[in-house]
Design a protein around this motif. Structure first.
Motif, PDB file in Angstrom:
ATOM      1  N   ILE A 256       0.834  -1.197   0.000  1.00 61.46           N
ATOM      2  CA  ILE A 256       0.000   0.000   0.000  1.00 61.46           C
ATOM      3  C   ILE A 256       0.872   1.251   0.000  1.00 61.46           C
ATOM      4  O   ILE A 256       0.612   2.216  -0.726  1.00 61.46           O
ATOM      5  CB  ILE A 256      -0.940  -0.035   1.214  1.00 61.46           C
ATOM      6  N   ILE A 260       0.890   4.468  -2.654  1.00 62.72           N
ATOM      7  CA  ILE A 260       0.671   5.848  -2.219  1.00 62.72           C
ATOM      8  C   ILE A 260       1.853   6.710  -2.626  1.00 62.72           C
ATOM      9  O   ILE A 260       1.695   7.791  -3.193  1.00 62.72           O
ATOM     10  CB  ILE A 260       0.548   5.895  -0.686  1.00 62.72           C
ATOM     11  N   LEU A 300       5.220   6.924   5.038  1.00 63.69           N
ATOM     12  CA  LEU A 300       3.787   6.783   4.789  1.00 63.69           C
ATOM     13  C   LEU A 300       3.015   7.957   5.387  1.00 63.69           C
ATOM     14  O   LEU A 300       2.185   8.576   4.722  1.00 63.69           O
ATOM     15  CB  LEU A 300       3.275   5.458   5.355  1.00 63.69           C
ATOM     16  N   VAL A 301       3.307   8.296   6.651  1.00 59.91           N
ATOM     17  CA  VAL A 301       2.591   9.392   7.303  1.00 59.91           C
ATOM     18  C   VAL A 301       2.797  10.690   6.534  1.00 59.91           C
ATOM     19  O   VAL A 301       1.847  11.412   6.232  1.00 59.91           O
ATOM     20  CB  VAL A 301       3.069   9.560   8.757  1.00 59.91           C
ATOM     21  N   VAL A 304       0.871  10.731   3.218  1.00 60.55           N
ATOM     22  CA  VAL A 304      -0.581  10.894   3.372  1.00 60.55           C
ATOM     23  C   VAL A 304      -0.893  12.344   3.731  1.00 60.55           C
ATOM     24  O   VAL A 304      -1.842  12.933   3.236  1.00 60.55           O
ATOM     25  CB  VAL A 304      -1.125   9.943   4.452  1.00 60.55           C
ATOM     26  N   LEU A 305      -0.053  12.943   4.581  1.00 64.26           N
ATOM     27  CA  LEU A 305      -0.329  14.303   5.032  1.00 64.26           C
ATOM     28  C   LEU A 305      -0.046  15.329   3.945  1.00 64.26           C
ATOM     29  O   LEU A 305      -0.835  16.237   3.713  1.00 64.26           O
ATOM     30  CB  LEU A 305       0.515  14.628   6.258  1.00 64.26           C
ATOM     31  N   PRO A 308      -0.692  13.332  -0.762  1.00 66.00           N
ATOM     32  CA  PRO A 308      -1.548  12.143  -0.882  1.00 66.00           C
ATOM     33  C   PRO A 308      -1.616  11.604  -2.308  1.00 66.00           C
ATOM     34  O   PRO A 308      -2.012  10.471  -2.509  1.00 66.00           O
ATOM     35  CB  PRO A 308      -2.905  12.614  -0.379  1.00 66.00           C
TER      36      PRO A 308
END
Lengths: 345, 288
Positions: A256, A260, A300-301, A304-305, A308
């Motif tokens: 995943i 992303i 990842l964090v 996403v922030l 994205p």
């Protein structure tokens, strides 16, 4: 648009040829092979998530199933052609059944996530518990936590004594990835692919226009699983052992993350994300200052922030950061393709 | 007879542990519609907080019931301010971000405590029932789960803070118009949810050998229990934990612990297929 597709094929073939020629000069083929395999795995989720809108938390289930199917079949049959085909078919059939259960039950986002996650966990727990001698399929012991070692690896079709390994195996994997990439491109250009994107955008509208959303999602899900299964079989050949850790949550998370970071809704993004992050992990694994998992999580964090969509500038930056010099072809291709993607809608 | 008693206790224990594992996630998901995939790591950190406090000479019950919830609650507060706050209303994005956080915390704890197993001994001795030995600590876990459910119910139903929180979850704009800051309420709710996760992790700390990746063992169970429970917090938690706990224990006693675990997961898949909105999406509608 057949003209455009022909051009696409030529560009892909050309870029692949150049990359196959240049990359082994930079990184060892042993590492490159697994990067290519991960790229294929990333592409499989990129297809169903980025274009079909199906967020599968257990894509690694199909990867692991492919690997296990190959290992078990190869031990029983003693050559590799039929096991390779089985390794594609078994995950696809499994995904079709699972997908039919989910999509005909009209399960959506979170619930879909839970079910795919749970199925992966069931496989993980089951495979871990198969240590006893009663767990045998044909001649193959399941081996529980230790997995299955020592199965015949890939051989030239029709000639079981000529094994393909080392550098030639890298070329096989790279060519297969290019083929899968072209097949995915063709699929997305077909009416099936366009309707799949339509379903991602608005499921109700697509079904009101008369398309059977449930069946189409199921088929797309199975195609993604088939690609993941192929990647799994290739991985089994590369690692020469299959273990239950193929089904682990960490492995699912990674797929995943690749998508992303690489960029959803693009064909190239997941491949670049997978290969890039796997190589970054490989490099980070050689130092002991910062923990590897910590970096993966942080990436990842942050993505996403802040990014994205996994946009191109970040990708170029990442590419630079992880390799120091940039292979121009791939970046330009990425740019062009993303541009094309946007123009096509 | 003795065996029946043992099985009864084990079933109650299984249900209670599912309630404890799910509680923190249920508060955060039930109230705020945020799925915290770092929940397992919150529990893991609760366990580490307990063990560290005990090693520093704190009484074990103080460490479990006070230190661990506070420490994890504060970590949750920081996480909410830095990450979750920006992602409210984006379900999938919060899942991905918290998954990243879970990996981050695993890495962080590995760097601090090392990748080794740590543990403390259980503070309550076991006792014999006929031919069988029962872990006395199981009763503590059952009591803790009951106390926790009653506590959550009381806070939500009878206190003003609970009322305000419930109101803000239903209509944040209306709560804001009445002079309450939804931002603050979300922050406080997330703190409570994290504290509950920390408490659960602390309660399980004496039972498991703790490693930085311990959270992975909890998250799937918590996730399944909460989602299958559905929208109501207490009723959902109680009903799904009841179903799964009993199913898994029946199969554990009948066949083997591994099959018990698998039976739990299969039950979850079947349950979600039949009731996609969770148990309380169909029954006990509108209850807490």
């Amino acid at each position: 648009m057949p003209g455009r597709f022909v051009k696409d094929v030529w560009v892909t073939v050309l870029v692949t040829a150049v990359l196959i020629w240049i990359m082994p000069l930079l990184i060892g083929t042993y590492t490159l092979t697994v990067l290519v395999i991960y790229g294929m795995l990333g592409l499989s989720l990129g297809l169903i998530w980025g274009f079909g809108g199906i967020l599968c938390f257990g894509q690694t289930a199909f990867f692991g199933l492919g690997a296990y199917t190959y290992a078990i079949a190869a031990i029983n049959i003693g050559e590799s052609t039929l096991p390779m085909i089985l390794a594609i078919l078994v995950p696809a059939v499994f995904a079709a059944l699972l997908g039919a259960m989910m999509f005909y039950g009209r399960l959506t986002d979170v619930y879909l996530g839970v079910i795919t996650l749970v199925v992966t966990l069931i496989l993980f727990k089951f495979m871990n518990s198969t240590a006893g001698p009663q767990y045998v399929i044909g001649k193959a012991r399941m081996g529980g936590f230790n997995g299955i070692p020592g199965f015949p690896t890939l051989n030239v079709p029709g000639d079981p004594d000529t094994y393909i390994w080392g550098d030639p195996y890298f070329y096989v994997c790279a060519v297969l990835l290019a083929l899968v990439f072209l097949l995915v491109s063709a699929l997305l250009r077909s009416s099936f692919g366009r309707v799949a994107v339509g379903i991602r955008e608005n499921e109700t509208r697509a079904s009101l226009m008369g398309y059977d959303v449930r069946a189409r999602k199921t088929v797309l899900f199975a195609i993604g699983a088939a690609i993941a299964g192929l990647a799994g079989a290739l991985f089994a050949n590369w690692a020469e052992i299959v273990t239950p850790s193929l089904f682990s949550l960490g492995q699912s998370a990674e797929i995943i993350i690749w998508c992303i970071v690489g960029g959803l809704g693009t064909r190239l993004g997941p491949i670049v994300g997978a290969a890039g992050l796997a190589y970054l992990k490989f490099l980070l694994g050689q130092q002991a200052v910062v923990d590897n998992t910590l970096i993966t999580g942080l990436i990842l964090v942050l993505f996403v922030l802040f990014l994205p969509k996994g946009i191109v500038p970040a990708l170029v930056g990442l590419w630079k950061a992880s390799f120091g010099r940039r292979p121009l072809g791939r970046i330009h291709q990425a740019r062009r393709m993303r541009g094309g993607e946007r123009a096509n809608g | 007879m003795d065996l029946a008693f043992v099985i009864l206790v084990e079933m109650l224990y299984a249900v209670a542990s599912l309630i404890l594992i799910g509680a923190g996630l249920a508060v955060v998901f039930g109230m705020m519609k945020v799925i915290n995939l770092a929940h397992g790591e919150f529990m893991m950190m609760g366990g580490y907080a307990t063990i560290t406090a005990v090693n520093l000479g704190v009484n074990i019950f103080v460490a479990m019931l006070v230190v661990a919830p506070l420490v994890v609650g504060l970590i949750g507060l920081v996480v909410e301010r830095l990450v979750i706050r920006h992602l409210y209303g984006r379900l999938v994005d919060t899942m991905l971000a918290t998954w990243g956080l879970s990996l981050f915390f695993i890495g962080l704890v590995t760097m601090i405590f090392g990748n080794t197993t740590t543990g403390i001994s259980t503070p309550i001795p076991g006792f014999a029932v006929g031919d069988y030995q029962i872990n006395g600590y199981n009763f503590f876990v059952i009591l803790a789960a009951i106390a926790l459910l009653i506590g959550v119910l009381l806070v939500l139903r009878t206190t003003r803070a609970g009322l305000v929180a419930r109101g803000a979850m239903q209509r944040s704009d209306m709560a804001a118009a009445l002079g309450y800051s939804p931002d603050r309420i979300y922050m406080a709710t997330f703190f409570c949810g994290s504290a509950l996760s920390g408490l659960a992790g602390a309660v399980f700390a004496p039972l498991v050998g703790l490693v930085p990746t311990s959270g992975g063992a909890y998250i799937a169970k918590a996730f399944i229990t909460v989602i299958a429970g559905g929208p109501s917090l207490v009723a959902g938690l109680l009903s799904s934990a009841g179903v799964f706990g009993i199913v898994s224990q029946i199969f554990t006693f009948a066949i083997s612990p591994v099959i018990g675990e698998v039976a739990l997961l299969v039950a979850a898949v079947i349950l979600l297929r039949i009731m996609p909105q969770g148990i309380t999406g169909r029954f006990f509608k509108g209850r807490l």
